[in-house]
Design an enzyme around this catalytic site. Structure first.
Site, mmCIF file in Angstrom:
data_model
loop_
_atom_site.group_PDB
_atom_site.id
_atom_site.type_symbol
_atom_site.label_atom_id
_atom_site.label_comp_id
_atom_site.label_asym_id
_atom_site.label_seq_id
_atom_site.Cartn_x
_atom_site.Cartn_y
_atom_site.Cartn_z
ATOM 1 N N VAL A 101 0.653 -1.291 -0.016
ATOM 2 C CA VAL A 101 0.098 -0.003 0.097
ATOM 3 C C VAL A 101 0.706 1.345 -0.006
ATOM 4 C CG1 VAL A 101 -2.116 -0.886 1.159
ATOM 5 C CG2 VAL A 101 -0.307 -0.035 2.474
ATOM 6 N N TYR A 123 5.364 2.581 15.035
ATOM 7 C CA TYR A 123 3.849 2.056 15.018
ATOM 8 C C TYR A 123 3.317 3.469 15.655
ATOM 9 C CZ TYR A 123 0.022 -0.890 15.821
ATOM 10 O OH TYR A 123 -1.233 -1.329 15.647
ATOM 11 N N LYS A 125 6.327 4.014 6.870
ATOM 12 C CA LYS A 125 5.918 4.329 5.581
ATOM 13 C C LYS A 125 4.509 3.770 5.238
ATOM 14 C CE LYS A 125 10.062 4.515 2.658
ATOM 15 N NZ LYS A 125 10.841 3.501 1.817
ATOM 16 N N ASN A 161 -2.134 7.198 0.161
ATOM 17 C CA ASN A 161 -2.566 6.566 -1.107
ATOM 18 C C ASN A 161 -3.985 5.887 -1.021
ATOM 19 O OD1 ASN A 161 -0.094 6.663 -2.449
ATOM 20 N ND2 ASN A 161 0.705 4.837 -1.614
ATOM 21 N N LYS A 184 -10.896 9.577 -1.942
ATOM 22 C CA LYS A 184 -11.243 10.825 -2.383
ATOM 23 C C LYS A 184 -11.797 10.917 -3.975
ATOM 24 C CE LYS A 184 -9.032 15.564 -2.963
ATOM 25 N NZ LYS A 184 -8.024 15.461 -3.722
HETATM 26 P P1 NAD Z 1 -1.652 -8.708 11.155
HETATM 27 O O1 NAD Z 1 -0.005 -8.403 10.969
HETATM 28 O O2 NAD Z 1 -2.108 -10.227 11.228
HETATM 29 O O3 NAD Z 1 -2.282 -8.114 9.868
HETATM 30 C C1 NAD Z 1 -1.834 -7.097 9.098
HETATM 31 C C2 NAD Z 1 -1.725 -7.104 7.524
HETATM 32 O O4 NAD Z 1 -1.198 -6.042 6.923
HETATM 33 C C3 NAD Z 1 -0.802 -8.190 7.234
HETATM 34 O O5 NAD Z 1 -1.540 -9.362 6.345
HETATM 35 C C4 NAD Z 1 0.241 -7.717 6.562
HETATM 36 O O6 NAD Z 1 0.877 -8.563 5.583
HETATM 37 C C5 NAD Z 1 -0.229 -6.743 5.998
HETATM 38 N N1 NAD Z 1 0.383 -5.462 5.581
HETATM 39 C C6 NAD Z 1 1.592 -4.933 6.073
HETATM 40 N N2 NAD Z 1 2.311 -3.981 5.798
HETATM 41 C C7 NAD Z 1 1.636 -3.882 4.339
HETATM 42 C C8 NAD Z 1 1.845 -3.155 3.004
HETATM 43 N N3 NAD Z 1 2.967 -2.207 3.185
HETATM 44 N N4 NAD Z 1 1.230 -3.240 1.890
HETATM 45 C C9 NAD Z 1 -0.131 -4.340 2.254
HETATM 46 N N5 NAD Z 1 -0.207 -5.065 3.069
HETATM 47 C C10 NAD Z 1 0.669 -4.936 4.354
HETATM 48 O O7 NAD Z 1 -2.160 -7.738 12.178
HETATM 49 P P2 NAD Z 1 -3.702 -7.668 12.608
HETATM 50 O O8 NAD Z 1 -3.813 -7.957 14.191
HETATM 51 O O9 NAD Z 1 -4.396 -8.478 11.943
HETATM 52 O O10 NAD Z 1 -3.785 -6.126 12.611
HETATM 53 C C11 NAD Z 1 -4.552 -5.572 11.642
HETATM 54 C C12 NAD Z 1 -4.867 -3.973 11.560
HETATM 55 O O11 NAD Z 1 -5.646 -3.618 12.914
HETATM 56 C C13 NAD Z 1 -3.366 -3.318 11.831
HETATM 57 O O12 NAD Z 1 -3.428 -1.963 11.096
HETATM 58 C C14 NAD Z 1 -3.121 -3.065 13.224
HETATM 59 O O13 NAD Z 1 -2.330 -1.891 13.319
HETATM 60 C C15 NAD Z 1 -4.496 -3.045 13.647
HETATM 61 N N6 NAD Z 1 -4.511 -3.042 15.324
HETATM 62 C C16 NAD Z 1 -4.737 -4.647 15.602
HETATM 63 C C17 NAD Z 1 -4.669 -4.798 16.834
HETATM 64 C C18 NAD Z 1 -4.690 -6.145 17.385
HETATM 65 O O14 NAD Z 1 -4.753 -6.457 18.982
HETATM 66 N N7 NAD Z 1 -4.689 -7.319 16.823
HETATM 67 C C19 NAD Z 1 -4.661 -3.598 17.879
HETATM 68 C C20 NAD Z 1 -4.422 -2.389 17.297
HETATM 69 C C21 NAD Z 1 -4.766 -2.175 15.988
#
Ligand code: NAD
Ligand code: UDP
Length: 321
Positions: free
Chosen positions: A65, A151, A97, A105, A111
């Site tokens: 992304v 983060y 990033k 993006n 938008k």
């Molecule tokens: P996860 O690591 O299982 O999922 C994140 C996904 O994003 C992965 O599949 C990864 O491959 C993908 N990803 C990372 N960088 C990317 C990029 N540059 N382009 C495309 N894909 C990319 O984690 P999750 O627990 O499923 O978290 C999902 C979202 O929820 C995240 O944004 C995380 O910050 C947010 N979040 C999760 C929690 C939690 O407790 N699980 C808490 C707070 C926030």
């Protein structure tokens, strides 16, 4: 805005091959939507969506992304970002990033298409909170140069971008601040506490407690969280949040360890390790806003959610051993 709560929309889920994203894709398909799942598989895994690949309304696109994406969709859930400290600290520049350039993006895409975007933000925007429990009005206590900053600050900047696109362009953004969420399909190797403890207990290995184990977290079961996502996306345009989504039940890591030991019947011992830098001492969501605006609150107690998650990990651990 195209009827966001109706069926038959084409919905983009970034990070869709991850833990939360794969469950979200399932939920959206079950509601009758088409799902475009975009993921670079950095921490996610195609195995999480293997069972969806043959679905006629599901499409997977491998894409980072940080680079622009030109697709036609009706709504966006932006979840792409490594989420566990082990993973987001492995390549911290890429983490920032992903949150900043990735969100720009996707906001640009939203938008152009005039569609809503739900941003998966985090309780980490509160840092090591001086106010407890944390309401959305609290501005947080984040170390901007510490190892977690890639983060925390990345997600804070993503929120800034969402609200500026909202004010400047009238974009319909929806920001949810997710507190620790757990469930089946967590990555067993990403170092998060629930998956670590369960895998260690099932393997009979020592349970690694960081610090004195008295730091607290509030754990939300994945199904509850996703219900909150869907309700947030269904709110009228103009309601941007941010809204805390999490389970207010607060437990110390030592209590969590004992619960996991009891539920797995494991004889694992506790092993104390140094507390990672900037590890928040306590965390508990104030969910008054989610109750009032979304009519939402969690329904799955920690014990019940752990039983379901342990069941899943028994299969994973058995398959690996
Ligand atoms: P996860 O690591 O299982 O999922 C994140 C996904 O994003 C992965 O599949 C990864 O491959 C993908 N990803 C990372 N960088 C990317 C990029 N540059 N382009 C495309 N894909 C990319 O984690 P999750 O627990 O499923 O978290 C999902 C979202 O929820 C995240 O944004 C995380 O910050 C947010 N979040 C999760 C929690 C939690 O407790 N699980 C808490 C707070 C926030
Ligand atoms: N933790 C622990 N043992 C582990 C993994 C984590 O004691 O094997 C602690 C960690 O120090 C933190 C809490 O559990 O205090 C939650 O950690 P996690 O990485 O799951 O989430 P976050 O710190 O991002 O809330």
């Amino acid at each position: 805005m195209t009827g966001r709560a109706s069926t038959g929309q084409r919905v983009l889920v970034t990070g869709g091959a991850g833990f939360l994203g794969s469950h979200l894709c399932e939920r959206l398909l079950a509601q009758g939507h088409e799902v475009l799942c975009v993921d670079n598989c950095f921490t996610g895994d195609k195995r999480n969506i293997r069972h969806l690949l043959a679905h006629p309304r599901f499409e997977f696109l491998r894409h980072d992304v940080c680079f622009p994406l030109y697709v036609e969709v009706d709504a966006i859930y932006n979840l792409a970002c490594p989420a566990s400290p082990v993973h987001y600290q492995r390549d911290p520049v890429q983490t920032t990033k992903t949150s900043v350039m990735g969100t720009i993006n996707l906001l640009g895409l939203a938008k152009r298409l005039k569609i809503p975007l739900l941003q998966a933000s985090t309780s980490e925007v509160y840092g090591d909170p001086a106010l407890h429990p944390q309401p959305e009005s609290y501005w947080g206590n984040v170390n901007p140069i510490g190892p977690r900053a890639c983060y925390d600050e990345g997600k804070r900047c993503a929120e800034t971008l969402c609200f500026d696109y909202h004010r400047q362009y009238g974009l319909d953004v929806k920001v949810v601040r997710i507190f620790n969420t757990y469930g089946p399909r967590m990555n067993p190797a990403d170092g998060r506490v629930v998956s670590n403890f369960i895998v260690q207990a099932l393997r009979g290995e020592p349970i690694t407690l960081y610090g004195d184990g008295e730091q607290t977290r509030s754990f939300c079961y994945v199904d509850d969280l996703l219900e909150g996502f869907l309700r947030m996306m269904a709110t009228p345009p103009g309601f941007a949040g941010p809204v805390n989504l999490g389970n207010p039940g607060e437990f110390s890591m030592r209590e969590l360890a004992h619960e996991v030991l009891e539920l797995t019947g494991s004889a694992s011992t506790l092993e104390y390790r140094p507390l990672p830098a900037d590890d928040p001492r306590q965390r508990q969501p104030d969910i008054a806003l989610a109750r009032a605006r979304l009519g939402w609150e969690p329904t799955v107690a920690l014990r019940e959610g752990l039983i379901r998650t342990i069941e899943h990990f028994r299969g994973v651990v058995d398959a690996v051993c």
